[in-house]
Write an enzyme that holds these catalytic residues in place. Structure first.
Site, PDB file in Angstrom:
ATOM      1  CB  SER A 272      -0.887   0.018   1.241  1.00 52.00           C
ATOM      2  OG  SER A 272      -1.418   1.316   1.386  1.00 52.00           O
TER       3      SER A 272
ATOM      4  CG  HIS B  89      -3.906  -1.719  -1.240  1.00 50.01           C
ATOM      5  ND1 HIS B  89      -4.991  -2.533  -1.460  1.00 50.01           N
ATOM      6  CD2 HIS B  89      -4.234  -0.948  -0.181  1.00 50.01           C
ATOM      7  CE1 HIS B  89      -5.940  -2.263  -0.569  1.00 50.01           C
ATOM      8  NE2 HIS B  89      -5.500  -1.299   0.229  1.00 50.01           N
TER       9      HIS B  89
ATOM     10  CG  ASP C 277      -5.000   2.090   1.555  1.00 52.01           C
ATOM     11  OD1 ASP C 277      -5.969   1.317   1.484  1.00 52.01           O
ATOM     12  OD2 ASP C 277      -3.868   1.736   1.926  1.00 52.01           O
TER      13      ASP C 277
ATOM     14  CG  MET D  53      -8.153   6.792   3.646  1.00 54.88           C
ATOM     15  SD  MET D  53      -7.174   6.771   5.141  1.00 54.88           S
ATOM     16  CE  MET D  53      -6.324   5.197   4.960  1.00 54.88           C
TER      17      MET D  53
ATOM     18  CG  HIS E 157      -9.262  -0.256   0.537  1.00 54.19           C
ATOM     19  ND1 HIS E 157      -8.538  -0.461   1.698  1.00 54.19           N
ATOM     20  CD2 HIS E 157     -10.568  -0.355   0.895  1.00 54.19           C
ATOM     21  CE1 HIS E 157      -9.366  -0.669   2.701  1.00 54.19           C
ATOM     22  NE2 HIS E 157     -10.607  -0.599   2.248  1.00 54.19           N
TER      23      HIS E 157
ATOM     24  CG  MET F 201     -11.023   2.708   3.358  1.00 53.02           C
ATOM     25  SD  MET F 201      -9.369   2.682   4.082  1.00 53.02           S
ATOM     26  CE  MET F 201      -8.401   2.893   2.607  1.00 53.02           C
TER      27      MET F 201
ATOM     28  CG  MET G 220     -11.003  -3.143   6.278  1.00 52.86           C
ATOM     29  SD  MET G 220      -9.546  -2.695   5.317  1.00 52.86           S
ATOM     30  CE  MET G 220      -8.525  -1.885   6.549  1.00 52.86           C
TER      31      MET G 220
ATOM     32  N   GLY H 246      -8.358   3.646   8.161  1.00 53.14           N
ATOM     33  CA  GLY H 246      -8.097   5.075   8.357  1.00 53.14           C
ATOM     34  C   GLY H 246      -6.627   5.415   8.473  1.00 53.14           C
ATOM     35  CG  PHE H 247      -5.100   6.471  11.015  1.00 51.21           C
ATOM     36  CD1 PHE H 247      -4.689   7.763  10.675  1.00 51.21           C
ATOM     37  CD2 PHE H 247      -6.340   6.310  11.615  1.00 51.21           C
ATOM     38  CE1 PHE H 247      -5.501   8.865  10.948  1.00 51.21           C
ATOM     39  CE2 PHE H 247      -7.157   7.404  11.899  1.00 51.21           C
ATOM     40  CZ  PHE H 247      -6.729   8.688  11.565  1.00 51.21           C
TER      41      PHE H 247
ATOM     42  N   GLY I 266      -0.002   1.512   9.978  1.00 56.28           N
ATOM     43  CA  GLY I 266       0.790   1.290  11.179  1.00 56.28           C
ATOM     44  C   GLY I 266       0.028   0.829  12.409  1.00 56.28           C
TER      45      GLY I 266
ATOM     46  CG  ASP J  30      -5.830  -3.162   3.821  1.00 58.89           C
ATOM     47  OD1 ASP J  30      -4.747  -2.843   4.339  1.00 58.89           O
ATOM     48  OD2 ASP J  30      -6.508  -2.387   3.117  1.00 58.89           O
ATOM     49  N   GLY J  31      -4.131  -4.635   6.746  1.00 59.47           N
ATOM     50  CA  GLY J  31      -3.885  -3.962   8.012  1.00 59.47           C
ATOM     51  C   GLY J  31      -3.038  -4.774   8.967  1.00 59.47           C
TER      52      GLY J  31
HETATM   53  C1  DX5 Z   1      -5.792   1.159   6.375  1.00 65.15           C
HETATM   54  C2  DX5 Z   1      -5.495   0.896   4.896  1.00 65.15           C
HETATM   55  C3  DX5 Z   1      -4.381  -0.039   4.700  1.00 65.15           C
HETATM   56  C4  DX5 Z   1      -3.076   0.469   5.225  1.00 65.15           C
HETATM   57  C5  DX5 Z   1      -2.361  -0.666   5.824  1.00 65.15           C
HETATM   58  O1  DX5 Z   1      -6.916   1.919   6.517  1.00 65.15           O
HETATM   59  O2  DX5 Z   1      -6.621   0.369   4.249  1.00 65.15           O
HETATM   60  O3  DX5 Z   1      -4.255  -0.456   3.361  1.00 65.15           O
HETATM   61  O4  DX5 Z   1      -2.259   1.037   4.250  1.00 65.15           O
HETATM   62  O5  DX5 Z   1      -1.245  -0.176   6.480  1.00 65.15           O
HETATM   63  P1  DX5 Z   1      -0.392  -1.079   7.470  1.00 65.15           P
HETATM   64  O6  DX5 Z   1       0.146  -2.214   6.631  1.00 65.15           O
HETATM   65  O7  DX5 Z   1       0.642  -0.152   7.935  1.00 65.15           O
HETATM   66  O8  DX5 Z   1      -1.323  -1.570   8.527  1.00 65.15           O
HETATM   67 ZN    ZN Z   2      -6.295  -0.597   2.109  1.00 61.92          ZN
END
Ligand code: DX5
Ligand code: ZN
Length: 217
Positions: free
Chosen positions: A7, A32, A34, A36, A65, A67, A136, A141-142, A144, A174-175
């Site tokens: 991502s 990927h 993301d 938002m 993706h 969101m 998920m 949203g974030f 890490g 994912d995540g």
């Molecule tokens: C979170 C995203 C993820 C994110 C994953 O809301 O959808 O795709 O980039 O990040 P890590 O791998 O750091 O959890």
């Molecule tokens: Zn994602």
């Protein structure tokens, strides 16, 4: 063949081309993206313009993706920008059956994503319209955040539902993916793995992608 989908959320955007080339050399299968909107999730990233740039940089499939609230308004823009897979959140869509059909009509593969609190059974009645089920494993949203262990149960439920209904879709997680959690997700039956901070946050981006790819290979 398991799919590694780094991502770019955690990438250095001033070096986007170079960073994408690094994950490509590490064996990434998809890129990927993301998206938002600050409404569906409490964070804002980027739109179709950047997806279009990603598409120009890479020949790998682009896995977008969404969101965002009201994703129906933006399906066409993200597909025109070059999304090969376009995933909407089950929680953000009112007429999911229609939305999924629309994505396919526009020429992309249709994905549905489920928040950690949304049951896998919620997509049973649209199963024949899904090319990708994105589970998920953090609250979106974030980058890490830490992996939510209950996601492993949901991956197994998705595998069961797919075989019970004789369906054919890719299960993606994912995540919170790292060397340990990616193995657990693999063992639970997952086929595609999104990794943000563990790849782009590493000192050696190509090597960290390669390390994850080796685990799922
Ligand atoms: C979170 C995203 C993820 C994110 C994953 O809301 O959808 O795709 O980039 O990040 P890590 O791998 O750091 O959890
Ligand atoms: Zn994602």
């Amino acid at each position: 063949m398991p799919i590694l989908a780094p991502s770019i959320l955690s990438a250095d955007f001033s070096e986007l081309r170079n960073q994408i080339k690094l994950v490509e050399s590490g064996g990434a299968d998809w890129i990927h993206c993301d998206i938002m909107d600050g409404h569906f999730v409490p964070n804002i990233t980027f739109g179709p313009l950047i997806v279009k740039k990603v598409k120009e940089i890479t020949s790998l499939p682009v896995d977008t993706h969404l969101m965002i609230s009201n994703p129906d308004l933006y399906l066409e823009a993200f597909i025109k920008a070059g999304s090969d897979y376009l995933t909407v959140h089950q929680e953000a869509v009112i007429h999911l059956d229609r939305t999924l059909s629309h994505i396919r009509e526009l020429g992309a593969k249709a994905g549905v994503s489920l928040n950690p609190s949304t049951p896998v059974s919620s997509i049973a009645d649209v199963i024949d319209k899904i090319d990708l089920l994105l589970i998920m494993s953090v609250n979106p949203g974030f980058g890490g955040q830490s992996f939510i262990k209950n996601s492993l149960k949901k991956i197994k439920q998705a595998v069961e539902l797919r075989s019970a209904l004789n369906a054919d879709f890719i299960i993606e997680v994912d995540g919170g993916m790292n060397k340990l959690t990616i193995k657990e997700a693999l063992d639970s039956g997952c086929q595609a793995f999104v990794a943000g901070s563990s790849v782009f946050g590493a000192k050696d981006i190509a090597a960290s992608a390669a390390e994850l790819k080796n685990i799922i290979r």
